[in-house]
Write a protein that holds these residues in place. Structure first.
Motif, PDB file in Angstrom:
ATOM      1  N   ARG B 533       0.834  -1.187   0.000  1.00  0.00           N
ATOM      2  CA  ARG B 533       0.000   0.000   0.000  1.00  0.00           C
ATOM      3  C   ARG B 533       0.874   1.244   0.000  1.00  0.00           C
ATOM      4  NH1 ARG B 533      -4.039   0.403   4.518  1.00  0.00           N
ATOM      5  NH2 ARG B 533      -2.400  -0.396   5.861  1.00  0.00           N
ATOM      6  N   SER B 534       0.363   2.317  -0.583  1.00  0.00           N
ATOM      7  CA  SER B 534       1.107   3.575  -0.531  1.00  0.00           C
ATOM      8  C   SER B 534       0.933   4.157   0.864  1.00  0.00           C
ATOM      9  CB  SER B 534       0.589   4.576  -1.560  1.00  0.00           C
ATOM     10  OG  SER B 534      -0.009   3.938  -2.641  1.00  0.00           O
ATOM     11  N   SER B 535       1.671   5.247   1.133  1.00  0.00           N
ATOM     12  CA  SER B 535       1.618   5.799   2.481  1.00  0.00           C
ATOM     13  C   SER B 535       0.232   6.344   2.815  1.00  0.00           C
ATOM     14  CB  SER B 535       2.675   6.884   2.644  1.00  0.00           C
ATOM     15  OG  SER B 535       2.608   7.778   1.558  1.00  0.00           O
ATOM     16  N   ASP B 536      -0.598   6.632   1.789  1.00  0.00           N
ATOM     17  CA  ASP B 536      -1.951   7.125   2.059  1.00  0.00           C
ATOM     18  C   ASP B 536      -2.919   5.987   2.388  1.00  0.00           C
ATOM     19  OD1 ASP B 536      -2.283   5.929  -0.384  1.00  0.00           O
ATOM     20  OD2 ASP B 536      -2.498   7.795  -1.502  1.00  0.00           O
ATOM     21  N   GLY B 537      -2.426   4.751   2.358  1.00  0.00           N
ATOM     22  CA  GLY B 537      -3.275   3.626   2.744  1.00  0.00           C
ATOM     23  C   GLY B 537      -3.927   2.913   1.569  1.00  0.00           C
ATOM     24  N   PHE B 538      -3.949   3.573   0.402  1.00  0.00           N
ATOM     25  CA  PHE B 538      -4.546   2.918  -0.761  1.00  0.00           C
ATOM     26  C   PHE B 538      -3.552   1.911  -1.340  1.00  0.00           C
ATOM     27  CE2 PHE B 538      -6.911   6.937  -0.507  1.00  0.00           C
ATOM     28  CZ  PHE B 538      -8.205   6.443  -0.544  1.00  0.00           C
TER      29      PHE B 538
END
Lengths: 114, 673, 336
Positions: B533-538
């Motif tokens: 996941r990317s740092s934004d959670g997506f």
């Protein structure tokens, strides 16, 4: 990663997984005169190979304890988790590593073998 | 085929490299435009490369990935000048496949190629330290040449692909992927954890900017999904385990108990009239009620009933013969587990709405007339609890004035907020404001915004018209805080940043245009299927530009908001892209696997079994060898080449192709012994 | 009971059990200790006739871990009836632990073993005696009461037994082998519980890295890399030890400290969670290097990090053979 700047005195060796990292890789690097060694892998639970990093974590825990026993400064060899999306974290940890190693000074313990 | 290619094909001869002859390394240092050449001197890197052991030739070119660049390498291979290729350029993630193909096309085994990543690992990250970058690049080239000298030719292995796809999430994205793949003839398992497909889109009333009725365009698709014989619809189900790898995943799916026999239930709905338990309806976000036995909304697919056991009191009325004629009630139903084999997986798990409760200054959860955007959607919906005639929660009167606040939880760099723009809020607020004005032309509607982002097709026109033709007041400014006035009205204190003056406004209702977030349990899904996941959670795509629907795990794709905030057209486009990518992979029938698996040296192995326990894929077993006795044996079809076995082996009896001990040794030694 | 009497009892126990096992054909051979040919030693012996049973001895110089002799040859040997050779093995605690661990690592099949459990009363540390006696030649060493009697040229000295034990024996909590049903005879431990505070390690642990480096360097500096420690170790059963491997040669074969360091560090790595604490390595070192500190550390790491003690439970996997999401990772770097 993400072009975030970090100190230029590290060299990256590509391995498939932290699980691949044999203690020899680390010891040999120290014998060879590298001032520090970093092993970086995916966070537990996020391992690209399911559990390679968990196998590695036990290995590294033991190795770190033994390095300490033999009198190698704990900061010479660093283990860390940093995922592909954590450019910031990677850069921050590398900055911390270089700071720690600069404080220790050059690795002179194995000078005779270089 | 181009003329040049034909020409090359004619002269092409297989270059036989056994791995035992003297290595002749060609080093190709790429300018990558100014990405590399703008920071370090590429000619000096070339000069340095020439001094390295076994380097036969070193060259510079602007873009080695270009056709001309590739041909430079091919010619050197063809002329017999080199038998190992090192390209010093970008990340192997980017162009390793490209240059492997170059080797292959020129007749050289594709695994005699090594990439030195002097862009991501040097010139990009040490841009402000050109001298350091130059030294790093030199070493990276030296290390790659050292490894290249130890490379051995390898054969790719191919595995067959199961022509089936597992789609996790039955919203608009998952449904579209499912329909496309099913139409192409692939088996699809569509897993949805709620009792119905449709996702968030089913909750929406109208869709911007065309004002189509969401249900009118969604419902037929839902029915198509249910009717398609290639789609196995698994609602009220969750994926609990995924094993295997591209082409051959095995997923375990838990079918949660409905406590109503889904075969027997006719959806008549008599049980609902008798059920004595009333509880909040999730679908209407608590704005309306439902019974303990329920379908989420009238158009739900499948239209069969489910008992919510958290609230059911087991009174037994619904099970009565005169209530449930088909005798479908099963209070003792247990979860069922099924295993499916699929070649590909699409993650389309969607989003959660940002929870504004933490932003105390906006009064959400404290003042009845402060609601969020999705609740407003339900109030406006003709199928919603108020039949499309919005009233304010405190007194069920139509509000004379409404204020919307944009970027709630989005574009917020403080703790608790999300840094990204959620992409849909500007438009949905504008749409909702317009819908309200259509019904109450004399109402005052305000939208407090930071910037209005109307980037999609027809969006700017929609926004313009909202102000011009509908009289919606756009106020640029952040709201400092709100308080409750008499009669539960909301008093807003804000700063109009265009006029640069503070303002106070009293409205009847206050709507928070909350942003979209990754699902709260996205982390568990990520672990389940082993994607990042990317740092934004997506969920993270393999490449932000060129591989937006792929993940870094081969055979697994992402669709819709699971990858990042999107509106409906973008979600559908990405869903179709994911379906297409999955189909492209499956259409070939087989997939080439990197031959980077573990190999046992039987003379060294002593059969202690540590590797067997360390291997997560079950790829290793102890066998009794006729010559060597008890030793480990690798099942190459299962091995993924992680090396966990090798890193622990005391006897150094296991090596990993592509990352052998000798290769890593020579990297550490920088080619010197 | 004084040590002298204990020894007599243990020796009697060994002989009685060995005689019974051979007579009843429970085993084909007995592996045990016999008197050494020079002072301060004992020898391993294989007995296959009842009449030879009295050659078996017990004294406080039986430092060899007999499990060593089972791997790798014994599992493939057959008896006269063409069945797998059944071996009875005289086992103090650390031999029992070695047997259990070897079975976890698939090296022996416990079903072909009879563990003859004895309550070990400690092994005399040769180095400590030699340090005491100096260069003088020893003819004979014996235990009388609770004392060690040393006789030699112009020499007769009495030393208190307890002070000349191996340090490992002082902390040993598994003096008899852990009991396994149908495998063990004699004196064994039912469900041994290990409680160790490793207080003997506290002093060393509090040293600075530099002090540790110097300490270990002084300890190992005289190592000639004869590999006697490896040869006697029951856990060293690789076909080709890492020190003998080439392709690649990870470290040199010299006695420069960097090579000695690497040898002992990697050997320790290989022993982590596997060392059974028998101390045979220290007993056989011709240079008198006492590896107690390293071996105790290995036990400590296994116990404190992974709550594991090697060779206690035949069903438990050693740390490196398992992994756990919940393992501690306090040693890993985090952002400030």
């Amino acid at each position: 990663m993400s072009r975030i700047q970090y100190p230029s005195n590290i060299r990256i060796v590509r391995v498939p997984c932290s699980g691949r990292v044999n203690p020899f890789f680390i010891i040999k690097s120290l014998l060879r005169g590298w001032d520090g060694v970093v092993v970086s892998g995916c966070h537990p639970g996020d391992c690209h190979y399911v559990s390679g990093n968990l196998v590695a974590r036990r290995r590294f825990a033991i190795l770190q304890d033994l390095l300490n026993l033999f009198g190698i400064e704990p900061d010479r060899v660093t283990f860390m988790w940093s995922s592909a999306s954590e450019g910031d974290r990677f850069a921050n940890l590398i900055k911390k590593v270089t700071k720690n190693i600069k404080r220790l000074g050059p690795n002179k313990k194995f000078e005779s073998t270089w | 085929m181009t003329e040049a290619k034909k020409e090359l094909e004619k002269v092409k001869k297989e270059i036989v490299v056994t791995g035992n002859e003297k290595p002749q390394v060609g080093v190709y240092v790429c300018d990558c435009g100014i990405n590399i050449a703008g920071v370090v001197s590429v000619p000096d890197l070339v000069k340095y490369a020439e001094t390295l052991p076994d380097v036969a030739v070193a060259r510079e070119y602007k873009f080695f990935c270009s056709d001309t660049g590739q041909n430079i390498i091919k010619e050197d291979i063809q002329s017999g000048l080199i038998n190992r290729v090192v390209v010093a350029a970008c990340s192997p993630r980017m162009h390793e496949p490209t240059f492997r193909l170059v080797c292959k096309e020129a007749g050289l085994n594709q695994f005699l190629f090594e990439q030195a990543n002097i862009r991501e690992h040097s010139t990009w990250v040490h841009m402000k330290d050109p001298e350091g970058a130059f030294e790093a690049a030199k070493d990276l080239i030296k290390m790659s040449v050292a490894k290249a000298r130890e490379l051995k030719p390898l054969e790719v292995k191919t595995v067959s692909i199961e022509p089936a796809c597992l789609i996790i999430g039955g919203g608009i994205a998952g449904m579209n992927s499912a329909l496309d793949l099913a139409t192409e003839g692939y088996k699809v398992y569509l897993v949805e954890r709620t009792p119905t497909i449709g996702g968030h889109m089913a909750q929406l009333d109208k869709t911007f900017p065309t004002m189509d009725c969401s249900a009118c365009i969604l419902t037929p698709r839902m029915v198509d999904v249910a009717r398609n014989e290639n789609i196995e619809l698994l609602t009220y189900s969750e994926v609990v385990e995924v094993t295997g790898y591209v082409g051959n995943f095995e997923a375990t799916i838990m079918k949660k108990p409905h406590y109503v026999d889904q075969e027997a239930c006719t959806g008549c709905g008599v049980c609902v009239d008798y059920c004595p338990v009333v509880t909040g309806n999730e679908f209407d976000l608590g704005l309306a009620t439902r019974k303990a036995i329920y379908i989420p909304f009238p158009q739900a697919v499948p239209g069969k009933y489910t008992i919510d056991m958290d609230n059911c009191i087991k009174c037994g009325i619904c099970a009565r013969e005169d209530v449930c004629e088909p005798d479908a009630i099963r209070y003792d139903e247990e979860p069922e587990y099924m295993k499916v084999k699929v070649g590909t997986i699409i993650i389309a798990t969607g989003w959660d709405l940002y929870d504004p409760t933490g932003l105390k200054q906006y009064g959400y959860g404290r003042y009845p007339n402060v609601i969020d955007g999705l609740q407003m959607e339900r109030l406006l919906s003709s199928t919603g609890p108020l039949d499309g005639k919005p009233t304010r929660p405190s007194d069920l009167k139509a509000p004379h004035s409404i204020a919307f606040l944009q970027c709630v939880g989005s574009r917020n760099f403080r703790e608790g907020g999300n840094q990204y723009c959620s992409r849909v809020c500007c438009m949905y607020a504008t749409k909702q404001a317009r819908q309200y004005k259509e019904k109450h032309p004399d109402a005052d509607v305000y939208i407090f915004y930071m910037d209005v982002r109307a980037f999609g097709k027809g969006y700017e026109e929609f926004y313009e018209s909202a102000g011009k033709n509908y009289g919606i007041n756009y106020i640029r400014g952040r709201i400092a805080e709100v308080s409750e006035g008499e009669d539960h009205s909301i008093i807003i204190r804000a700063e109009d940043t265009l006029l640069q003056e503070p303002m106070e406004l009293k409205v009847d209702m206050f709507v928070l245009s909350c942003g979209l977030e990754s699902r709260s349990d996205a982390g568990e899904v990520a672990s389940l299927v082993r994607v990042q996941r990317s740092s934004d959670g997506f969920f993270m795509e393999a490449h932000p530009k060129l591989r937006p629907v792929d993940t870094l795990t081969e055979g697994i794709f992402i669709a819709g908001v699971a990858q990042g905030p999107k509106d409906i057209p973008d979600s559908v486009a990405q869903a179709k892209g994911a379906a297409s990518s999955a189909a492209t992979l499956m259409a070939k029938g087989e997939v080439e696997m990197e031959p980077f698996f573990a190999v046992v040296r039987p003379d060294r192995c002593i059969g202690c079994g540590m590797c067997v326990e360390n291997c997560t894929y079950g790829a290793i077993e102890l066998i009794d060898d006729r010559h060597f006795g008890k030793i480990a044996s690798i099942n190459q079809a299962l091995c993924k080449g992680c090396g966990a076995c090798s890193g622990n082996c005391r006897c150094s009896a296991i090596d990993i192709f592509g990352f052998t001990g000798e290769q890593i040794f020579s990297i550490i030694m920088g080619g010197e012994l | 009971m004084v040590i002298e009497d204990q020894n007599k009892d243990i020796e009697q126990l060994i002989r009685d059990l060995a005689r019974k096992l051979l007579k009843e054909k429970e085993v084909d051979v007995i592996l045990g200790y016999t008197k050494g040919t020079i002072p301060l030693t004992s020898l391993p012996i294989v007995i296959d006739k009842v009449e030879d049973v009295d050659k078996l001895i017990w004294n406080n110089l039986c430092y060899i871990n007999l499990a060593k002799y089972l791997v790798p040859r014994i599992p493939t040997l057959m008896n006269e009836e063409g069945q797998k050779l059944k071996v009875g093995i005289v086992s103090k605690g650390c031999i029992g632990r070695a047997l259990i661990h070897l079975s976890v690592e698939h090296q022996i099949d416990l079903e072909n073993i009879k563990i003859i459990g004895i309550p070990c009363n400690g092994i005399i540390n040769r180095k400590k005696i030699e340090d005491e006696i100096g260069e003088r030649e020893i003819f004979e060493i014996s235990v009388s009461g609770d004392n060690i009697i040393i006789k030699g040229e112009d020499l007769e000295q009495t030393l208190p037994f307890n002070e000349y034990l191996n340090d490992l024996c002082k902390t040993c909590q598994v003096k008899s082998p852990p009991s396994i049903e149908n495998i063990c005879v004699g004196e064994c431990l039912e469900n041994p519980v290990i409680e160790d505070d490793f207080s003997d390690m506290t002093e060393f642990d509090s040293k600075t890295p530099e002090e540790k480096w110097e300490y270990i360097k002084n300890l190992l500096d005289t190592c000639t890399r004869c590999y006697a420690c490896r040869e006697v170790c029951p856990m060293c059963y690789c076909n080709l030890c890492f020190v003998d491997q080439n392709q690649p040669v990870w470290f040199g074969k010299t006695t420069a400290y960097s090579d000695i360091f690497t040898f002992h560090l990697i050997r320790a790595m290989h022993m982590a969670g596997r060392c059974v604490g028998c101390g045979a390595c220290s007993s056989v070192c011709p240079m008198g290097i006492d590896l107690n500190l390293i071996n105790r550390s290995l036990e400590k790491i296994a116990k404190e990090r992974f709550n594991f003690t090697s060779g206690i439970d035949p069903e438990a996997l050693p740390p490196m053979m398992a992994f756990d999401m919940e393992d501690d990772q306090e040693f890993m770097m985090e952002e400030d």
